[in-house]
Write a protein that holds these residues in place. Structure first.
Motif, PDB file in Angstrom:
ATOM      1  N   MET A   1      59.500 -44.502  82.322  1.00 45.08           N
ATOM      2  CA  MET A   1      58.640 -44.571  83.481  1.00 45.08           C
ATOM      3  C   MET A   1      57.860 -43.266  83.572  1.00 45.08           C
ATOM      4  N   ILE A   2      56.646 -43.354  84.114  1.00 48.76           N
ATOM      5  CA  ILE A   2      55.803 -42.172  84.245  1.00 48.76           C
ATOM      6  C   ILE A   2      55.574 -41.858  85.726  1.00 48.76           C
ATOM      7  N   LEU A   3      55.422 -40.573  86.014  1.00 49.53           N
ATOM      8  CA  LEU A   3      55.220 -40.110  87.388  1.00 49.53           C
ATOM      9  C   LEU A   3      53.727 -39.926  87.632  1.00 49.53           C
ATOM     10  N   VAL A   4      53.222 -40.532  88.704  1.00 49.80           N
ATOM     11  CA  VAL A   4      51.819 -40.381  89.095  1.00 49.80           C
ATOM     12  C   VAL A   4      51.741 -40.029  90.573  1.00 49.80           C
ATOM     13  N   THR A   5      50.572 -39.549  90.984  1.00 52.48           N
ATOM     14  CA  THR A   5      50.343 -39.109  92.357  1.00 52.48           C
ATOM     15  C   THR A   5      49.332 -40.034  93.031  1.00 52.48           C
ATOM     16  N   ARG A   6      49.677 -40.509  94.203  1.00 49.31           N
ATOM     17  CA  ARG A   6      48.725 -41.342  94.952  1.00 49.31           C
ATOM     18  C   ARG A   6      47.456 -40.549  95.228  1.00 49.31           C
ATOM     19  N   ILE A   7      46.396 -41.250  95.504  1.00 51.20           N
ATOM     20  CA  ILE A   7      45.095 -40.648  95.745  1.00 51.20           C
ATOM     21  C   ILE A   7      45.112 -39.697  96.946  1.00 51.20           C
ATOM     22  N   ASN A   8      46.127 -39.831  97.834  1.00 50.14           N
ATOM     23  CA  ASN A   8      46.226 -38.938  99.000  1.00 50.14           C
ATOM     24  C   ASN A   8      46.744 -37.548  98.629  1.00 50.14           C
ATOM     25  N   ASN A  16      56.440 -48.175  85.692  1.00 47.78           N
ATOM     26  CA  ASN A  16      56.930 -48.618  84.392  1.00 47.78           C
ATOM     27  C   ASN A  16      55.713 -48.775  83.488  1.00 47.78           C
ATOM     28  N   GLU A  17      55.610 -47.919  82.480  1.00 44.08           N
ATOM     29  CA  GLU A  17      54.422 -47.908  81.628  1.00 44.08           C
ATOM     30  C   GLU A  17      54.217 -49.219  80.868  1.00 44.08           C
ATOM     31  N   ASP A  18      55.277 -50.000  80.701  1.00 47.83           N
ATOM     32  CA  ASP A  18      55.154 -51.285  80.021  1.00 47.83           C
ATOM     33  C   ASP A  18      54.489 -52.343  80.908  1.00 47.83           C
ATOM     34  N   MET A  19      54.370 -52.059  82.203  1.00 52.89           N
ATOM     35  CA  MET A  19      53.747 -52.995  83.138  1.00 52.89           C
ATOM     36  C   MET A  19      52.236 -52.757  83.283  1.00 52.89           C
ATOM     37  N   ILE A  20      51.727 -51.665  82.693  1.00 51.71           N
ATOM     38  CA  ILE A  20      50.310 -51.339  82.826  1.00 51.71           C
ATOM     39  C   ILE A  20      49.487 -52.252  81.923  1.00 51.71           C
ATOM     40  N   GLU A  21      48.531 -52.937  82.532  1.00 46.96           N
ATOM     41  CA  GLU A  21      47.634 -53.803  81.777  1.00 46.96           C
ATOM     42  C   GLU A  21      46.409 -53.019  81.327  1.00 46.96           C
ATOM     43  N   PHE A  22      45.807 -52.268  82.261  1.00 48.68           N
ATOM     44  CA  PHE A  22      44.694 -51.403  81.885  1.00 48.68           C
ATOM     45  C   PHE A  22      44.497 -50.317  82.929  1.00 48.68           C
ATOM     46  N   ILE A  23      43.722 -49.293  82.525  1.00 50.30           N
ATOM     47  CA  ILE A  23      43.427 -48.142  83.373  1.00 50.30           C
ATOM     48  C   ILE A  23      41.917 -47.971  83.367  1.00 50.30           C
ATOM     49  N   GLU A  24      41.342 -47.751  84.556  1.00 55.30           N
ATOM     50  CA  GLU A  24      39.900 -47.531  84.618  1.00 55.30           C
ATOM     51  C   GLU A  24      39.593 -46.365  85.541  1.00 55.30           C
ATOM     52  N   GLU A  54      53.919 -39.670  75.611  1.00 55.04           N
ATOM     53  CA  GLU A  54      55.103 -38.814  75.613  1.00 55.04           C
ATOM     54  C   GLU A  54      56.366 -39.604  75.949  1.00 55.04           C
ATOM     55  N   GLU A  55      56.269 -40.535  76.869  1.00 52.79           N
ATOM     56  CA  GLU A  55      57.430 -41.355  77.240  1.00 52.79           C
ATOM     57  C   GLU A  55      57.851 -42.249  76.080  1.00 52.79           C
ATOM     58  N   LYS A  56      56.890 -42.839  75.379  1.00 53.17           N
ATOM     59  CA  LYS A  56      57.210 -43.685  74.215  1.00 53.17           C
ATOM     60  C   LYS A  56      57.890 -42.865  73.130  1.00 53.17           C
ATOM     61  N   ILE A  57      57.411 -41.645  72.898  1.00 52.88           N
ATOM     62  CA  ILE A  57      58.038 -40.758  71.909  1.00 52.88           C
ATOM     63  C   ILE A  57      59.458 -40.416  72.344  1.00 52.88           C
ATOM     64  N   ARG A  58      59.640 -40.093  73.628  1.00 55.74           N
ATOM     65  CA  ARG A  58      60.980 -39.752  74.137  1.00 55.74           C
ATOM     66  C   ARG A  58      61.944 -40.915  73.956  1.00 55.74           C
ATOM     67  N   ILE A  59      61.492 -42.112  74.262  1.00 56.42           N
ATOM     68  CA  ILE A  59      62.342 -43.297  74.118  1.00 56.42           C
ATOM     69  C   ILE A  59      62.687 -43.530  72.650  1.00 56.42           C
ATOM     70  N   ARG A  60      61.691 -43.413  71.785  1.00 54.78           N
ATOM     71  CA  ARG A  60      61.933 -43.619  70.354  1.00 54.78           C
ATOM     72  C   ARG A  60      62.956 -42.625  69.821  1.00 54.78           C
TER      73      ARG A  60
END
Length: 65
Positions: A1-8, A16-24, A54-60
């Motif tokens: 999982m990755i840590l992000v900050t809300r726009i506030n 969960n990075e595996d749930m991300i479909e796309f980023i814009e 980085e998370e994928k590398i850590r998991i691998r």
């Protein structure tokens, strides 16, 4: 999982990075999940992608014996 900050700029949460479909960037960074939910975050798309990498590398590494 990755840590992000809300726009506030205050609240942080994990995605969960595996749930991300796309980023814009519109210009805010919007993360769209495969559930249809969208979230605006402070990090740039490149920063989110780097965290995912980085998370994928850590998991691998953790699963190699």
């Amino acid at each position: 999982m990755i840590l992000v900050t809300r726009i506030n700029k205050v609240d942080q949460f994990y995605i969960n990075e595996d749930m991300i479909e796309f980023i814009e960037e519109t210009p805010d960074t919007i993360i769209s999940l495969n559930t249809g939910k969208k979230m605006a975050v402070m990090e740039t798309a490149i920063e989110v992608i780097e965290q995912i990498r980085e998370e994928k590398i850590r998991i691998r590494r953790a699963t190699q014996f």
